[in-house]
Write a protein that holds these residues in place. Structure first.
Motif, mmCIF file in Angstrom:
data_model
loop_
_atom_site.group_PDB
_atom_site.id
_atom_site.type_symbol
_atom_site.label_atom_id
_atom_site.label_comp_id
_atom_site.label_asym_id
_atom_site.label_seq_id
_atom_site.Cartn_x
_atom_site.Cartn_y
_atom_site.Cartn_z
ATOM 1 N N SER A 1 0.825 -1.203 0.000
ATOM 2 C CA SER A 1 0.000 0.000 0.000
ATOM 3 C C SER A 1 0.863 1.259 0.000
ATOM 4 O O SER A 1 0.439 2.298 -0.500
ATOM 5 C CB SER A 1 -1.035 -0.006 1.127
ATOM 6 N N LEU B 1 1.222 2.671 -3.502
ATOM 7 C CA LEU B 1 0.063 3.129 -4.267
ATOM 8 C C LEU B 1 -0.016 4.654 -4.263
ATOM 9 O O LEU B 1 0.376 5.302 -3.298
ATOM 10 C CB LEU B 1 -1.226 2.503 -3.709
ATOM 11 N N GLY B 2 -0.480 5.174 -5.379
ATOM 12 C CA GLY B 2 -0.541 6.627 -5.526
ATOM 13 C C GLY B 2 0.731 7.182 -6.150
ATOM 14 O O GLY B 2 0.792 8.346 -6.518
ATOM 15 N N ARG B 3 1.754 6.326 -6.277
ATOM 16 C CA ARG B 3 3.012 6.804 -6.871
ATOM 17 C C ARG B 3 2.960 6.752 -8.388
ATOM 18 O O ARG B 3 2.204 5.980 -8.974
ATOM 19 C CB ARG B 3 4.170 5.920 -6.398
ATOM 20 N N SER B 4 3.791 7.572 -8.992
ATOM 21 C CA SER B 4 3.896 7.529 -10.451
ATOM 22 C C SER B 4 5.048 6.589 -10.803
ATOM 23 O O SER B 4 6.170 6.765 -10.348
ATOM 24 C CB SER B 4 4.148 8.946 -10.972
ATOM 25 N N THR C 1 0.247 6.636 -12.874
ATOM 26 C CA THR C 1 -0.014 6.603 -11.439
ATOM 27 C C THR C 1 -0.712 5.288 -11.120
ATOM 28 O O THR C 1 -1.716 4.949 -11.744
ATOM 29 C CB THR C 1 -0.908 7.798 -11.035
ATOM 30 N N SER D 1 -2.953 3.097 -8.711
ATOM 31 C CA SER D 1 -3.841 3.338 -7.581
ATOM 32 C C SER D 1 -4.273 2.054 -6.874
ATOM 33 O O SER D 1 -4.930 2.107 -5.848
ATOM 34 C CB SER D 1 -5.061 4.135 -8.032
ATOM 35 N N ASN D 2 -3.950 0.907 -7.435
ATOM 36 C CA ASN D 2 -4.247 -0.350 -6.740
ATOM 37 C C ASN D 2 -3.196 -1.380 -7.159
ATOM 38 O O ASN D 2 -2.357 -1.108 -8.029
ATOM 39 C CB ASN D 2 -5.676 -0.839 -7.048
#
Ligand code: GLU
Length: 393
Positions: A328, A331-334, A339, A341-342
């Motif tokens: 987790s 997640l949210g990283r490029s 990006t 997200s899951n």
């Protein structure tokens, strides 16, 4: 009217098989893919097993149908191995030889479940359990055991989901996908919990030989009088995933019924493969020890590599050949210009950008995690770990 039945049309194909197929496709297209995907030992099947199969090819008896539940010698060898390793007391008539461990799970569910019967499935679970239960008309009831309990369900959790419709509990230790190994005490508690409620246990013991750091394999069936079924096979312990020989072991009435089911679905398992399995169980066992040592080494290497990646939080697996880090933090990283997200997107980015195949936790009822199989060569493992560190570091 639908062209495809609702029952089959609703199935999502096996994610482990899908990752394997995608990695293969990419290899065929010229990519250097490193696969931590399916749990498939990379070793060749030991020579004496292959030789037994080659010999069996020349025997015309093996060109014919044989008894549905399996060759007599193999059923005896399975009974002996199960009695020795699991600590139960069964006869060869309590063995059904199946088309791999997967079909043993299927036969067990088909034999035990009526429509609407509930089966408790500790999650993270192996990808095929819920679908197998559903295909058999049952209802899977997942119970999520998180990282804080070492991915092991507690009696309290089971108490919260049990109903009068609960027919069975699926139990796998060492676990796919987490590598968790339940202690003998906890196994006994779970056995008592199920026995007191008349709940069947389907015990998947395919990873029985792969335990590390002093962890102990312990069969739940050995602590139960009745209402247990063991599923197992030669795929993992003898590096024989492609030979498709597994078995289901249980009470005589259940095995007789399952054999009737198999007589209409697959008949006997390929005789050549059954002879190979017989050689595996009755021949020299050093290769099992060698495989365990190799997996143990790889386990430590992979754990170290994953633990050094910021955003991946891994507990050291005690068994099987899987690591199951919590991602987790990633997640949210490029990553590679996208990006994520899951963990489905994370696994896709990792495969497409650095050609490393892993299986997203969504397939195992645990979004936010990914599964790494370390049943790949030391060389590939090291290369894969470097790619991950460069990409995610
Ligand atoms: N049991 C292995 C895995 O989980 C083999 C692949 C499969 O049949 O799902 O990867």
């Amino acid at each position: 009217m639908n062209r495809i039945s609702n029952r089959i049309g609703s199935i999502a194909p096996s994610a482990t098989m899908a990752v394997s197929a995608k990695a293969q496709q990419m290899r065929e297209a010229g990519h250097d893919v490193i696969s931590f995907g399916p749990g498939e030992p990379d070793f060749p099947t030991p020579d004496h097993i292959v030789a037994a199969a080659a010999k069996a090819c020349g025997d015309v008896g093996n060109h014919r149908y044989t008894a549905t539940p399996g060759l007599a010698d193999l059923r005896e060898a399975v009974a002996d191995a199960t009695n020795a390793n699991s600590g139960v007391d069964i006869s060869p008539s309590q063995v059904l030889v199946t088309n791999g461990g997967k079909h043993a799970v299927f036969a067990a569910c088909a034999t035990l479940l009526d429509p609407g019967d509930e089966v408790i499935v500790p999650a993270p679970y192996w990808v095929s359990y819920p679908w197998t239960i559903e295909l058999a008309g049952g209802v899977g009831v997942p119970v999520l055991a998180d990282q804080t309990t070492g991915f092991q369900v507690t009696i309290d959790q089971l108490d919260r989901v049990v109903t009068e419709r609960t027919k069975a509990l699926i139990f796998v230790s060492p676990s796919n996908p987490t590598g968790a190994v339940y202690s003998p005490e906890m196994v006994r508690e779970l056995a008592d919990w199920a026995s007191e409620r008349g709940i069947w246990v389907i015990a998947d013991e395919i990873y029985e030989h792969f335990v590390y750091d002093g962890a102990e394999f312990s069969s739940i069936a050995a602590s139960m009088e009745d209402r247990w079924v063991i599923v197992n096979g030669v795929a993992k312990a003898y590096a024989m995933p492609g030979w498709r020989v597994g078995w289901m072991v249980g009470p005589p009435d259940v095995i007789k019924a399952a054999s009737g089911f198999q007589s209409h679905s697959t008949s006997n398992v390929c005789n050549i493969a059954q002879h190979a399995a017989l050689a595996a169980l009755t021949g020299p066992q050093q290769s099992v020890t060698q495989f365990r040592e190799a997996f143990d080494r790889r386990r430590r290497t992979l754990y170290k590599a994953l633990s050094s990646i910021a955003g991946m939080d891994c507990i050291i697996p005690q068994g099987a050949f899987y690591a199951f880090p919590n991602c987790s933090g990633l997640l949210g990283r490029s990553l590679g210009g996208r990006t994520v997200s899951n963990t489905i997107e994370l696994a896709t980015a990792i495969l497409e950008e650095i050609k490393v195949a892993i299986v997203p936790g969504e397939a195992f009822g645990a979004p936010g995690f990914v599964r790494f199989s370390y049943a790949l060569s030391d060389h590939d493992l090291a290369r894969g770990a470097r790619r991950l560190a460069d990409f995610l570091g």
